[in-house]
Design a protein around this motif. Sequence first.
Motif, PDB file in Angstrom:
ATOM      1  N   PHE A  37      59.504  57.523   4.764  1.00 31.56           N
ATOM      2  CA  PHE A  37      59.483  57.355   6.219  1.00 31.56           C
ATOM      3  C   PHE A  37      58.985  58.624   6.889  1.00 31.56           C
ATOM      4  CE2 PHE A  37      61.212  57.843  10.436  1.00 31.56           C
ATOM      5  CZ  PHE A  37      60.858  56.638  11.032  1.00 31.56           C
ATOM      6  N   ARG A  38      59.479  59.748   6.412  1.00 41.00           N
ATOM      7  CA  ARG A  38      59.066  61.020   7.004  1.00 41.00           C
ATOM      8  C   ARG A  38      57.551  61.209   6.859  1.00 41.00           C
ATOM      9  NH1 ARG A  38      62.179  65.810   6.797  1.00 41.00           N
ATOM     10  NH2 ARG A  38      63.300  64.943   5.035  1.00 41.00           N
ATOM     11  N   GLY A  39      57.051  60.881   5.665  1.00 42.31           N
ATOM     12  CA  GLY A  39      55.614  61.009   5.423  1.00 42.31           C
ATOM     13  C   GLY A  39      54.811  60.087   6.327  1.00 42.31           C
ATOM     14  N   ASN A  40      55.247  58.831   6.418  1.00 41.24           N
ATOM     15  CA  ASN A  40      54.536  57.863   7.264  1.00 41.24           C
ATOM     16  C   ASN A  40      54.523  58.318   8.722  1.00 41.24           C
ATOM     17  OD1 ASN A  40      54.084  56.202   5.077  1.00 41.24           O
ATOM     18  ND2 ASN A  40      55.787  54.817   5.512  1.00 41.24           N
ATOM     19  N   SER A  41      55.631  58.877   9.190  1.00 44.08           N
ATOM     20  CA  SER A  41      55.724  59.331  10.582  1.00 44.08           C
ATOM     21  C   SER A  41      54.674  60.393  10.851  1.00 44.08           C
ATOM     22  CB  SER A  41      57.106  59.936  10.866  1.00 44.08           C
ATOM     23  OG  SER A  41      58.087  58.975  10.681  1.00 44.08           O
ATOM     24  N   GLY A  42      54.595  61.331   9.926  1.00 43.97           N
ATOM     25  CA  GLY A  42      53.650  62.427  10.095  1.00 43.97           C
ATOM     26  C   GLY A  42      52.212  61.936  10.194  1.00 43.97           C
ATOM     27  N   LYS A  43      51.901  60.880   9.427  1.00 45.81           N
ATOM     28  CA  LYS A  43      50.526  60.360   9.438  1.00 45.81           C
ATOM     29  C   LYS A  43      50.208  59.689  10.767  1.00 45.81           C
ATOM     30  CE  LYS A  43      50.361  60.974   4.927  1.00 45.81           C
ATOM     31  NZ  LYS A  43      49.842  62.223   4.438  1.00 45.81           N
ATOM     32  N   GLN A  44      51.246  59.201  11.442  1.00 49.54           N
ATOM     33  CA  GLN A  44      51.029  58.374  12.635  1.00 49.54           C
ATOM     34  C   GLN A  44      51.374  59.081  13.934  1.00 49.54           C
ATOM     35  OE1 GLN A  44      49.780  55.212  13.044  1.00 49.54           O
ATOM     36  NE2 GLN A  44      49.043  55.525  10.959  1.00 49.54           N
TER      37      GLN A  44
ATOM     38  N   GLU B  10      55.042  51.051   6.485  1.00 54.31           N
ATOM     39  CA  GLU B  10      54.671  51.925   7.599  1.00 54.31           C
ATOM     40  C   GLU B  10      54.862  51.189   8.920  1.00 54.31           C
ATOM     41  OE1 GLU B  10      51.496  54.584   6.597  1.00 54.31           O
ATOM     42  OE2 GLU B  10      50.626  54.392   8.595  1.00 54.31           O
ATOM     43  N   HIS B  11      55.018  49.864   8.820  1.00 55.11           N
ATOM     44  CA  HIS B  11      55.283  49.050  10.006  1.00 55.11           C
ATOM     45  C   HIS B  11      56.504  49.572  10.764  1.00 55.11           C
ATOM     46  CE1 HIS B  11      53.261  46.780   6.867  1.00 55.11           C
ATOM     47  NE2 HIS B  11      52.843  45.892   7.750  1.00 55.11           N
ATOM     48  N   ALA B  12      57.434  50.220  10.051  1.00 56.86           N
ATOM     49  CA  ALA B  12      58.617  50.773  10.716  1.00 56.86           C
ATOM     50  C   ALA B  12      58.200  51.833  11.726  1.00 56.86           C
ATOM     51  CB  ALA B  12      59.573  51.358   9.679  1.00 56.86           C
ATOM     52  N   VAL B  13      57.241  52.645  11.327  1.00 52.99           N
ATOM     53  CA  VAL B  13      56.740  53.689  12.224  1.00 52.99           C
ATOM     54  C   VAL B  13      55.937  53.055  13.363  1.00 52.99           C
ATOM     55  CG1 VAL B  13      55.232  55.708  12.384  1.00 52.99           C
ATOM     56  CG2 VAL B  13      56.758  55.438  10.420  1.00 52.99           C
ATOM     57  N   TRP B  14      55.093  52.075  13.002  1.00 51.85           N
ATOM     58  CA  TRP B  14      54.306  51.407  14.052  1.00 51.85           C
ATOM     59  C   TRP B  14      55.223  50.756  15.077  1.00 51.85           C
ATOM     60  CZ3 TRP B  14      51.094  48.463   9.802  1.00 51.85           C
ATOM     61  CH2 TRP B  14      50.309  49.396   9.104  1.00 51.85           C
TER      62      TRP B  14
ATOM     63  N   GLU C  14      49.246  42.353  -0.615  1.00 50.73           N
ATOM     64  CA  GLU C  14      48.765  41.843   0.672  1.00 50.73           C
ATOM     65  C   GLU C  14      49.454  42.432   1.897  1.00 50.73           C
ATOM     66  OE1 GLU C  14      50.688  40.170  -1.437  1.00 50.73           O
ATOM     67  OE2 GLU C  14      52.111  38.851  -0.381  1.00 50.73           O
ATOM     68  N   VAL C  15      50.673  42.972   1.736  1.00 51.48           N
ATOM     69  CA  VAL C  15      51.441  43.328   2.932  1.00 51.48           C
ATOM     70  C   VAL C  15      51.061  44.685   3.509  1.00 51.48           C
ATOM     71  CG1 VAL C  15      53.753  43.674   3.878  1.00 51.48           C
ATOM     72  CG2 VAL C  15      53.362  41.915   2.161  1.00 51.48           C
ATOM     73  N   THR C  16      50.880  45.678   2.648  1.00 52.65           N
ATOM     74  CA  THR C  16      50.688  47.033   3.153  1.00 52.65           C
ATOM     75  C   THR C  16      49.227  47.481   3.109  1.00 52.65           C
ATOM     76  OG1 THR C  16      51.225  47.898   0.975  1.00 52.65           O
ATOM     77  CG2 THR C  16      53.022  47.769   2.536  1.00 52.65           C
ATOM     78  N   SER C  17      48.311  46.547   2.811  1.00 53.76           N
ATOM     79  CA  SER C  17      46.911  46.959   2.682  1.00 53.76           C
ATOM     80  C   SER C  17      45.966  46.535   3.804  1.00 53.76           C
ATOM     81  CB  SER C  17      46.351  46.470   1.340  1.00 53.76           C
ATOM     82  OG  SER C  17      46.267  45.057   1.336  1.00 53.76           O
ATOM     83  N   PRO C  18      46.238  45.456   4.572  1.00 50.13           N
ATOM     84  CA  PRO C  18      45.203  45.005   5.508  1.00 50.13           C
ATOM     85  C   PRO C  18      44.780  46.091   6.502  1.00 50.13           C
ATOM     86  CG  PRO C  18      47.217  43.652   5.745  1.00 50.13           C
ATOM     87  CD  PRO C  18      47.410  44.557   4.583  1.00 50.13           C
ATOM     88  N   GLN C  19      45.756  46.827   7.029  1.00 54.61           N
ATOM     89  CA  GLN C  19      45.434  47.857   8.027  1.00 54.61           C
ATOM     90  C   GLN C  19      44.691  49.031   7.379  1.00 54.61           C
ATOM     91  OE1 GLN C  19      48.455  46.488   7.471  1.00 54.61           O
ATOM     92  NE2 GLN C  19      49.175  45.555   9.378  1.00 54.61           N
ATOM     93  N   ALA C  20      44.912  49.237   6.074  1.00 57.65           N
ATOM     94  CA  ALA C  20      44.221  50.312   5.373  1.00 57.65           C
ATOM     95  C   ALA C  20      42.741  49.959   5.177  1.00 57.65           C
ATOM     96  CB  ALA C  20      44.882  50.569   4.019  1.00 57.65           C
ATOM     97  N   PHE C  21      42.486  48.729   4.750  1.00 58.93           N
ATOM     98  CA  PHE C  21      41.069  48.311   4.593  1.00 58.93           C
ATOM     99  C   PHE C  21      40.365  48.314   5.953  1.00 58.93           C
ATOM    100  CE2 PHE C  21      42.599  46.351   0.560  1.00 58.93           C
ATOM    101  CZ  PHE C  21      41.645  46.888  -0.297  1.00 58.93           C
TER     102      PHE C  21
END
Lengths: 474, 212
Positions: free
Chosen positions: B101-108, B78-82, A35-42
């Motif tokens: 973290f590096r990967g997530n940063s690149g996506k965002q 990914e909330h860390a990047v957001w 539930e935590v890392t998926s809502p924004q993906a959907f």
Amino acid sequence: MGTTLAEKLWESHLVRKGTDGAPDLLYIDLHMVHEVTSPQAFDGLRLAGRQVRRPELTIATEDHNTPTLDIDKPIADLTSRTQIDTLRNNAKEFGVRIHSLGDADQGVVHVVGPQLGLTMPGMTVVCGDSHTSTHGAFGALAFGIGTSEVEHVLATQTLPLAPFKTMAINVDGQLPPGTTAKDVILAVIAKIGTGGGQGYVLEYRGDAIRALSMEARMTVCNMSIEAGARAGLIAPDETTFEYVKGRPHAPEGQDWDDAVAYWKTLVTDADATFDTEVHLNAAELEPFVTWGTNPGQGLPLSASVPDPESFADADEREAAANALKYMGLTPGTPFREVAVDTVFLGSCTNGRIEDLRAAAEIIQGRQKAPNTRMLVVPGSARVRLQAEAEGLDKVFIEFGAEWRNAGCSMCLGMNPDQLAPQERSASTSNRNFEGRQGKGGRTHLVSPLVAAATAVRGTLSSPADLPDAPALLA
Amino acid sequence: MEKFTTHTGIGVPLRRSNVDTDQIIPAVYLKRVTRTGFEDALFAAWRGDPTFILNQDDYKQGSVLVAGPDFGTGSSREHAVWALKDYGFKVVIASRFADIFRGNSGKQGLLAAEVEQSDVELLWKALEAEPGKHLTVSLEDRTVTCGDITVSFHVDDYVRWRLMEGLDDIGLTLAHEGDITEFEKTRAAWRPKTLPAKTEPKQKVEAARPAQ
């Protein structure tokens, strides 16, 4: 020249080789969702008008936010409830299988996958959770991803990835009694550091690893991420095949024979070379405990709180001083004298049936220390049912522990199970970061055996410290 | 995604190693189901301390974070990047980053610029000597300039190209959808499917109750 297991897994999932510096495109066999890392993906899928490409390679469960008490009542925390409801709605809208709170197959995502027989050798497994490395124990390439990548896998069943480097972690010899898979991985992390595995897939090898059960191997691979590694894995063998056989989604008949024949090829070739090799002698290991605020800050339980001045490196010295201040520890104090308020037995690291059995064997017939509370949280509802069938719940309850429903619980401060500021825990989970188990909480990472012995004595302890140490230690 | 070529903004020296994603954003803030609005959650535990760097007026408007080694370890959130982006950060500079973290940063579109630790020390000193000082980060030249100091940084070629073009990964992958379909035809029959769902027999799970 031969290839390593990690490279074989990579090659066998290559949809498209990257050119001109572009990453390779890898096919994903199993995508687990929580539930935590998926809502924004959907949400991203909806915005782009996309579907889940392969719902039949996707499975969801609820674990991070779920309470471990009163699960038949509405979730009291409204934001948690919203997040869970969002997952349920997304699963329904996109046709994804879900095991919700109250279902016998709900639980921590990394306990549920293997238990259903969905995790097998030779697969690629991803989840928006860094402890996805757990599934590497089966000889799968399994790693955690961020939410953008969750959306990417939902939409395409692939991921663009730059190749990993390979590191062999050789654990030779035999573990002494009372020393467990958890102590092995804590010692590995202390040795190579929290950044030592960055950019690598770790392959755990050697006699001590071969001798581990599947569940113990999962404990080792689970914490690969705490060494900074993207993934950790162990070549499959008879132990692996035996564990998978007969599970709900295990192949049957000809498929089983084909699968096993293929799985037997999943080894690092004798003439393959790793980018890096590390050696540990299992016979020299002993029960381990962390003293700081990252998982690399650990020492044998027989030692004392280190003096920050003893670190040669200036950054490590400062990190140690900060950590001791946060942890409220004085240099030179023997770990065995550190009083513990709460013992947490559970999590994707150590919430499986073997972990519960091992702890129950230590505490059976004893009484919990009066000033220490103990929380026992099975990793999944099935683990709970199994433990109850074996009578372990009664052992824990008679000891004075709390017997809970399945979930991530006190591993992370996202649900009602949290430490209070300055409360000290001995925890079988995977992270001792500041505030990880609740704001201001102080975490010592330990094995289930150390957790159990600590609950008996009220200070950090190993089973060998108990009067009439149990037979398994003789 | 917005294109990134160069950015100039206030540099924030964060003298800490192993800044894990639980420190960047504690789990309690992860319950939200939106992708924005995480600025208040950034470094939440540390922001209670009035001496924390982002509580100092000179650094409050910072947009380039200069941190110690092993930034972004731990949880994949990914909330860390957001949270960093929502606060206003465009660039994080460190000598080592955790892979996820590096990967997530690149996506965002958050640039994770890897520089030598000795250069991090130079930047820290320069930023502390003159709080509120600006840094210029050129993705084109792969350099960070702070007054008369210029240091180079490393970033993956492909990530750099994507950031400079502002391209979205899913779109890039779907350009090769034919390859995916071809690959799917070769998958062995034993590979598991989650549907139709198979389980052990259903059993009732009793709700645990609070201890007496």
